[in-house]
Every structure is written in C-alpha cells, then in structure tokens.
Design a protein around this motif. Structure first.
Motif, PDB file in Angstrom:
ATOM      1  N   MET A   1      71.539  56.820  57.753  1.00 14.43           N
ATOM      2  CA  MET A   1      70.343  57.605  58.009  1.00 14.43           C
ATOM      3  C   MET A   1      69.589  57.912  56.710  1.00 14.43           C
ATOM      4  SD  MET A   1      68.529  58.997  60.435  1.00 14.43           S
ATOM      5  CE  MET A   1      69.169  59.768  61.870  1.00 14.43           C
ATOM      6  N   SER A   2      70.303  58.026  55.578  1.00 13.58           N
ATOM      7  CA  SER A   2      69.615  58.382  54.335  1.00 13.58           C
ATOM      8  C   SER A   2      68.629  57.294  53.902  1.00 13.58           C
ATOM      9  CB  SER A   2      70.613  58.677  53.221  1.00 13.58           C
ATOM     10  OG  SER A   2      71.375  57.544  52.920  1.00 13.58           O
ATOM     11  N   PHE A   3      68.927  56.032  54.195  1.00 15.79           N
ATOM     12  CA  PHE A   3      67.977  54.964  53.877  1.00 15.79           C
ATOM     13  C   PHE A   3      66.634  55.240  54.545  1.00 15.79           C
ATOM     14  CE2 PHE A   3      65.830  51.172  55.430  1.00 15.79           C
ATOM     15  CZ  PHE A   3      65.518  50.544  54.249  1.00 15.79           C
ATOM     16  N   TYR A   4      66.646  55.612  55.818  1.00 13.24           N
ATOM     17  CA  TYR A   4      65.406  55.850  56.557  1.00 13.24           C
ATOM     18  C   TYR A   4      64.684  57.090  56.057  1.00 13.24           C
ATOM     19  CZ  TYR A   4      67.141  52.244  59.630  1.00 13.24           C
ATOM     20  OH  TYR A   4      67.600  51.046  60.113  1.00 13.24           O
ATOM     21  N   ARG A   5      65.412  58.099  55.649  1.00 10.85           N
ATOM     22  CA  ARG A   5      64.780  59.297  55.073  1.00 10.85           C
ATOM     23  C   ARG A   5      64.014  58.931  53.806  1.00 10.85           C
ATOM     24  NH1 ARG A   5      70.087  62.569  56.057  1.00 10.85           N
ATOM     25  NH2 ARG A   5      69.650  63.406  58.112  1.00 10.85           N
ATOM     26  N   TYR A   6      64.664  58.188  52.934  1.00  8.07           N
ATOM     27  CA  TYR A   6      64.019  57.798  51.682  1.00  8.07           C
ATOM     28  C   TYR A   6      62.860  56.842  51.935  1.00  8.07           C
ATOM     29  CZ  TYR A   6      67.494  60.032  48.693  1.00  8.07           C
ATOM     30  OH  TYR A   6      68.265  60.941  48.036  1.00  8.07           O
ATOM     31  N   TRP A   7      63.068  55.891  52.809  1.00  6.38           N
ATOM     32  CA  TRP A   7      62.020  54.919  53.127  1.00  6.38           C
ATOM     33  C   TRP A   7      60.776  55.618  53.667  1.00  6.38           C
ATOM     34  CZ3 TRP A   7      60.896  49.817  52.595  1.00  6.38           C
ATOM     35  CH2 TRP A   7      59.836  49.336  53.347  1.00  6.38           C
ATOM     36  N   THR A   8      60.943  56.506  54.643  1.00  6.64           N
ATOM     37  CA  THR A   8      59.778  57.161  55.252  1.00  6.64           C
ATOM     38  C   THR A   8      59.069  58.072  54.264  1.00  6.64           C
ATOM     39  OG1 THR A   8      61.178  58.896  56.229  1.00  6.64           O
ATOM     40  CG2 THR A   8      60.644  57.005  57.609  1.00  6.64           C
ATOM     41  N   ALA A   9      59.807  58.687  53.340  1.00  8.35           N
ATOM     42  CA  ALA A   9      59.175  59.532  52.322  1.00  8.35           C
ATOM     43  C   ALA A   9      58.310  58.686  51.394  1.00  8.35           C
ATOM     44  CB  ALA A   9      60.225  60.297  51.532  1.00  8.35           C
ATOM     45  N   LYS A  10      58.854  57.582  50.918  1.00  7.72           N
ATOM     46  CA  LYS A  10      58.094  56.701  50.028  1.00  7.72           C
ATOM     47  C   LYS A  10      56.896  56.098  50.758  1.00  7.72           C
ATOM     48  CE  LYS A  10      61.854  55.413  46.925  1.00  7.72           C
ATOM     49  NZ  LYS A  10      62.492  54.295  46.224  1.00  7.72           N
ATOM     50  N   GLU A  11      57.096  55.686  51.994  1.00 10.64           N
ATOM     51  CA  GLU A  11      56.010  55.107  52.781  1.00 10.64           C
ATOM     52  C   GLU A  11      54.897  56.130  53.020  1.00 10.64           C
ATOM     53  OE1 GLU A  11      55.390  52.662  56.947  1.00 10.64           O
ATOM     54  OE2 GLU A  11      57.150  53.927  56.716  1.00 10.64           O
ATOM     55  N   ALA A  12      55.254  57.365  53.343  1.00 14.87           N
ATOM     56  CA  ALA A  12      54.256  58.413  53.569  1.00 14.87           C
ATOM     57  C   ALA A  12      53.424  58.645  52.309  1.00 14.87           C
ATOM     58  CB  ALA A  12      54.934  59.709  54.004  1.00 14.87           C
ATOM     59  N   TYR A  13      54.076  58.689  51.159  1.00 19.93           N
ATOM     60  CA  TYR A  13      53.344  58.899  49.915  1.00 19.93           C
ATOM     61  C   TYR A  13      52.394  57.747  49.623  1.00 19.93           C
ATOM     62  CZ  TYR A  13      52.121  59.243  45.059  1.00 19.93           C
ATOM     63  OH  TYR A  13      51.391  59.290  43.895  1.00 19.93           O
ATOM     64  N   LEU A  14      52.866  56.515  49.760  1.00 18.55           N
ATOM     65  CA  LEU A  14      52.024  55.363  49.455  1.00 18.55           C
ATOM     66  C   LEU A  14      50.852  55.238  50.420  1.00 18.55           C
ATOM     67  CD1 LEU A  14      54.751  52.781  48.452  1.00 18.55           C
ATOM     68  CD2 LEU A  14      53.123  53.936  46.953  1.00 18.55           C
ATOM     69  N   LYS A  15      51.045  55.609  51.661  1.00 14.97           N
ATOM     70  CA  LYS A  15      49.929  55.607  52.615  1.00 14.97           C
ATOM     71  C   LYS A  15      48.944  56.703  52.275  1.00 14.97           C
ATOM     72  CE  LYS A  15      52.133  53.311  56.477  1.00 14.97           C
ATOM     73  NZ  LYS A  15      52.581  53.414  57.864  1.00 14.97           N
ATOM     74  N   TYR A  16      49.448  57.868  51.881  1.00 14.42           N
ATOM     75  CA  TYR A  16      48.579  58.963  51.454  1.00 14.42           C
ATOM     76  C   TYR A  16      47.750  58.547  50.243  1.00 14.42           C
ATOM     77  CZ  TYR A  16      47.312  63.085  48.784  1.00 14.42           C
ATOM     78  OH  TYR A  16      46.628  63.998  48.033  1.00 14.42           O
ATOM     79  N   ASP A  17      48.395  57.838  49.324  1.00 16.95           N
ATOM     80  CA  ASP A  17      47.736  57.376  48.101  1.00 16.95           C
ATOM     81  C   ASP A  17      46.675  56.318  48.393  1.00 16.95           C
ATOM     82  OD1 ASP A  17      47.428  57.338  45.278  1.00 16.95           O
ATOM     83  OD2 ASP A  17      48.702  55.572  45.134  1.00 16.95           O
ATOM     84  N   GLY A  18      46.725  55.743  49.594  1.00 17.80           N
ATOM     85  CA  GLY A  18      45.738  54.738  49.970  1.00 17.80           C
ATOM     86  C   GLY A  18      46.126  53.322  49.600  1.00 17.80           C
ATOM     87  N   ILE A  19      47.281  53.168  48.993  1.00 16.54           N
ATOM     88  CA  ILE A  19      47.735  51.852  48.559  1.00 16.54           C
ATOM     89  C   ILE A  19      48.566  51.179  49.641  1.00 16.54           C
ATOM     90  CG2 ILE A  19      49.124  50.616  46.839  1.00 16.54           C
ATOM     91  CD1 ILE A  19      46.511  51.799  45.767  1.00 16.54           C
ATOM     92  N   GLY A  20      49.401  51.933  50.294  1.00 18.72           N
ATOM     93  CA  GLY A  20      50.279  51.356  51.302  1.00 18.72           C
ATOM     94  C   GLY A  20      51.453  50.645  50.659  1.00 18.72           C
ATOM     95  N   LEU A  21      52.046  49.753  51.386  1.00 22.35           N
ATOM     96  CA  LEU A  21      53.269  49.097  50.933  1.00 22.35           C
ATOM     97  C   LEU A  21      53.026  47.921  49.995  1.00 22.35           C
ATOM     98  CD1 LEU A  21      55.291  49.287  54.232  1.00 22.35           C
ATOM     99  CD2 LEU A  21      55.495  50.736  52.221  1.00 22.35           C
ATOM    100  N   ILE A  22      51.817  47.824  49.448  1.00 21.49           N
ATOM    101  CA  ILE A  22      51.525  46.771  48.474  1.00 21.49           C
ATOM    102  C   ILE A  22      52.259  47.046  47.162  1.00 21.49           C
ATOM    103  CG2 ILE A  22      49.698  45.753  47.073  1.00 21.49           C
ATOM    104  CD1 ILE A  22      47.812  46.222  49.435  1.00 21.49           C
ATOM    105  N   ARG A  23      52.352  48.331  46.807  1.00 23.72           N
ATOM    106  CA  ARG A  23      53.037  48.701  45.564  1.00 23.72           C
ATOM    107  C   ARG A  23      54.544  48.545  45.688  1.00 23.72           C
ATOM    108  NH1 ARG A  23      51.409  54.291  43.291  1.00 23.72           N
ATOM    109  NH2 ARG A  23      53.286  53.917  42.095  1.00 23.72           N
ATOM    110  N   ASN A  24      55.179  48.436  44.563  1.00 26.73           N
ATOM    111  CA  ASN A  24      56.630  48.332  44.496  1.00 26.73           C
ATOM    112  C   ASN A  24      57.246  49.692  44.812  1.00 26.73           C
ATOM    113  OD1 ASN A  24      59.307  47.941  43.831  1.00 26.73           O
ATOM    114  ND2 ASN A  24      58.858  46.880  41.917  1.00 26.73           N
ATOM    115  N   LEU A  25      58.122  49.749  45.805  1.00 27.83           N
ATOM    116  CA  LEU A  25      58.764  51.011  46.186  1.00 27.83           C
ATOM    117  C   LEU A  25      59.645  51.569  45.077  1.00 27.83           C
ATOM    118  CD1 LEU A  25      59.731  50.302  49.890  1.00 27.83           C
ATOM    119  CD2 LEU A  25      57.929  51.792  49.061  1.00 27.83           C
ATOM    120  N   LYS A  26      60.050  50.748  44.137  1.00 26.21           N
ATOM    121  CA  LYS A  26      60.869  51.222  43.027  1.00 26.21           C
ATOM    122  C   LYS A  26      60.084  52.110  42.075  1.00 26.21           C
ATOM    123  CE  LYS A  26      64.084  47.383  43.212  1.00 26.21           C
ATOM    124  NZ  LYS A  26      64.665  46.242  42.495  1.00 26.21           N
ATOM    125  N   GLU A  27      58.756  52.080  42.146  1.00 30.15           N
ATOM    126  CA  GLU A  27      57.921  52.940  41.311  1.00 30.15           C
ATOM    127  C   GLU A  27      57.918  54.380  41.805  1.00 30.15           C
ATOM    128  OE1 GLU A  27      54.089  51.104  41.452  1.00 30.15           O
ATOM    129  OE2 GLU A  27      54.675  49.469  40.146  1.00 30.15           O
TER     130      GLU A  27
END
Length: 69
Positions: A1-27
């Motif tokens: 379950m922790s994978f999905y928690r981290y994934w959704t947090a990173k995805e929410a931020y990148l969508k908020y930023d307007g970039i989406g999943l184009i950026r490297n999630l490791k950033e």
C-alpha cells in the motif's frame, strides 16, 4: 500500500504543477507522510509543498495538492 501512497502524492503534485507525469518522479521526494499532511520536496525547483492525503475505506488512497499547502 505504501507504493500507492507515494505514487499518488507525487502524481498529485506534478499535476498541480501543470507538468504531469512527463517529469522524472525521482525529482520529487517524500519528506514525511502522515495521516493529515504529506510533505514533499521538488528537488529540481527547490520547493517544499504540503499535500492532503486521502484514504477511503482502508482500500483506496489519494492526495490533493492545492495553493493552500
């Protein structure tokens, strides 16, 4: 379950930023993950943000990133 928690947090931020999943999630790094607040750091832009975690019925997770973070 922790994978999905981290994934959704990173995805929410990148969508908020307007970039989406184009950026490297490791950033995007999770600093802390609590029941009420998720803190992340955008290593590329040196920004620390707060997100609100979502948990539904113990089966589904998500996160919301807004200007009031």
């Amino acid at each position: 379950m922790s994978f999905y928690r981290y994934w959704t947090a990173k995805e929410a931020y990148l969508k908020y930023d307007g970039i989406g999943l184009i950026r490297n999630l490791k950033e995007i790094e999770i600093i802390s993950y609590g029941n009420k607040v998720i803190e992340i750091i955008d290593n590329k832009n040196n920004i620390i943000s707060r997100l609100q975690p979502l948990n539904y019925d113990g089966k589904y997770v998500g996160a919301i990133c807004s200007e009031e973070n």
